[in-house]
Design an enzyme around this catalytic site. Structure first.
Site, short mmCIF file in Angstrom:
data_model
loop_
_atom_site.label_atom_id
_atom_site.label_comp_id
_atom_site.label_asym_id
_atom_site.label_seq_id
_atom_site.Cartn_x
_atom_site.Cartn_y
_atom_site.Cartn_z
N ARG A 1 24.88 -2.21 4.53
CA ARG A 1 24.87 -1.50 5.81
C ARG A 1 26.10 -1.77 6.68
O ARG A 1 26.01 -1.80 7.92
CB ARG A 1 23.60 -1.82 6.61
N SER B 1 15.20 2.14 9.67
CA SER B 1 14.88 0.71 9.61
C SER B 1 15.58 -0.02 10.75
O SER B 1 16.79 0.12 10.90
CB SER B 1 15.36 0.12 8.28
N GLU C 1 19.68 -3.81 12.22
CA GLU C 1 20.55 -2.85 11.52
C GLU C 1 21.06 -1.83 12.55
O GLU C 1 22.17 -1.33 12.46
CB GLU C 1 19.73 -2.13 10.43
#
Ligand code: FAD
Length: 333
Positions: free
Chosen positions: A204, A252, A323
């Protein structure tokens, strides 16, 4: 007043109304830009409109440059005037503070949305895509052309720029596996093409270097049957629809720890599904989704994030890194 009235274009608003919405730095900024500007400026905008979470205070200015040369000059001017600045895509991975965003928020958007097949070598087809193009539009184009390689991204919202920076992906697939080079612009407006190996891609993230603003990327795809590509995309979309919460979210919220249980498993096992702070709640469908049940503030989401981090740390000794990218919470953003 500076000569910058040309950039006040906002849906036919009068100069007086626009003036009332403009921040203190606007005149000097308009003067700086008047000779080259043909993009769009929106003053004093609710960031809730520009994020999937639907929260966030007002941005002093949202700017849509009209092309790469203009973007380069704009960045030079912004640096010279020392105006705070950041770029966003479609806001699907953003939590923006209730206090809003000072300075300039850049959106590449529809002026940077071209897709072009540039080369075909052996079994690889190279496709150049500008950063403002949505992943959804790119996937539809790939289906129409019979080009495979990006199906894993079906249903991931956001722009190509956001996906390149976030290394968007799912279940072992990431955008960094398909991209071969990225055109990056720095804060001085200088830009060039960099091979993907120059980035430090990880989970990510495209890493901290070379950083900057992603302008376009080249993807290596393969020819395949159009129907097969479409079916793979549709299967993934159906899976997402069944598993993801209906309430506003940013996907998420936390990164999965490098080892062991996923963030969702840790949060669920800590008994946090359904726990709420104000209008923010840990989703009952998927524990790694912190959702806006309708009237959440960014502060609610921030407090819920901290509650989840504390409980998971207490119970499992694991610190969950977000995230989601936070903007306007007192850091450099
Ligand atoms: C329902 C839902 C499901 C999701 N599922 C997934 C998933 O399966 N996998 C996944 O990886 N993500 C997922 N996400 C998160 C999100 O869609 C991705 O992170 C996406 O890549 C973000 O793109 P964006 O254009 O919205 O970027 P934004 O959210 O606008 O920005 C994200 C970050 O990228 C930076 N950025 C954006 N554009 C540029 C640019 N051109 N140059 C430099 N920096 C830039 C911003 O400054 C910010 O730091 C999901 C989100 C939602 C709402």
């Amino acid at each position: 007043m500076g000569a910058g009235a040309r950039v006040w274009q906002e849906g036919g608003m009068s100069e007086e109304v626009c003036r009332a919405r403009m921040p203190a730095w606007a005149d000097v900024f308009n003067d700086e830009m008047i000779d080259f500007w043909s993009g769009e400026v929106l003053w004093d905008q609710e960031m809730a409109r520009f994020t999937t979470y639907g929260v966030g205070g007002r941005a002093e200015a949202i700017i849509f440059p009209s092309g790469i040369k203009e973007l380069a000059q704009l960045l030079k001017g912004i640096k010279r005037l020392n105006i705070p600045c950041r770029v966003i895509g479609s806001g699907s991975n953003l939590l923006v503070a209730d206090q809003g965003l000072p300075g300039i928020t850049l959106i590449l958007g529809k002026n940077f949305a071209a897709i072009e097949l540039i080369d075909e070598v052996a079994d690889k087809v190279y496709v150049k895509v500008e950063a403002g193009c949505s992943l959804g539009r790119l996937l539809n184009w790939c289906q129409d052309q019979g080009l495979s390689g990006l199906e894993f991204a079906a249903g991931i919202p956001g722009t190509v720029g956001g996906a390149l920076v976030m290394n968007a992906g799912v279940a072992g697939w990431e955008i960094s596996q398909v991209v071969t080079s990225i055109t990056v612009m720095d804060e001085n407006g200088d830009y060039g093409v960099k091979d993907v190996a120059e980035f430090h891609y990880r989970y990510r993230s495209w890493g901290d270097q070379p950083g900057g603003l992603a302008v376009e990327g080249v993807f290596a795809l393969q020819r395949d049957d159009k129907t097969a590509i479409k079916e793979r995309c549709q299967a993934l979309l159906a899976k997402r629809k069944a598993r993801q919460p209906k309430e506003a979210n940013c996907g998420s919220f936390f990164q999965n720890p490098a080892q062991g249980k996923t963030a969702g498993q840790l949060i669920e096992e800590a008994g946090l599904k359904g726990v709420a702070v104000g209008g923010a709640m840990v989703s009952r469908e998927h524990a790694n989704f912190l959702v806006n049940t309708g009237a959440a503030t960014a502060q609610d989401l921030l407090m819920l994030m901290q509650l989840v981090q504390n409980k998971v740390k207490e119970r499992f000794g694991v610190f969950l890194e977000p995230e989601v990218k936070m903007l306007g919470f007192g850091d450099k953003s």
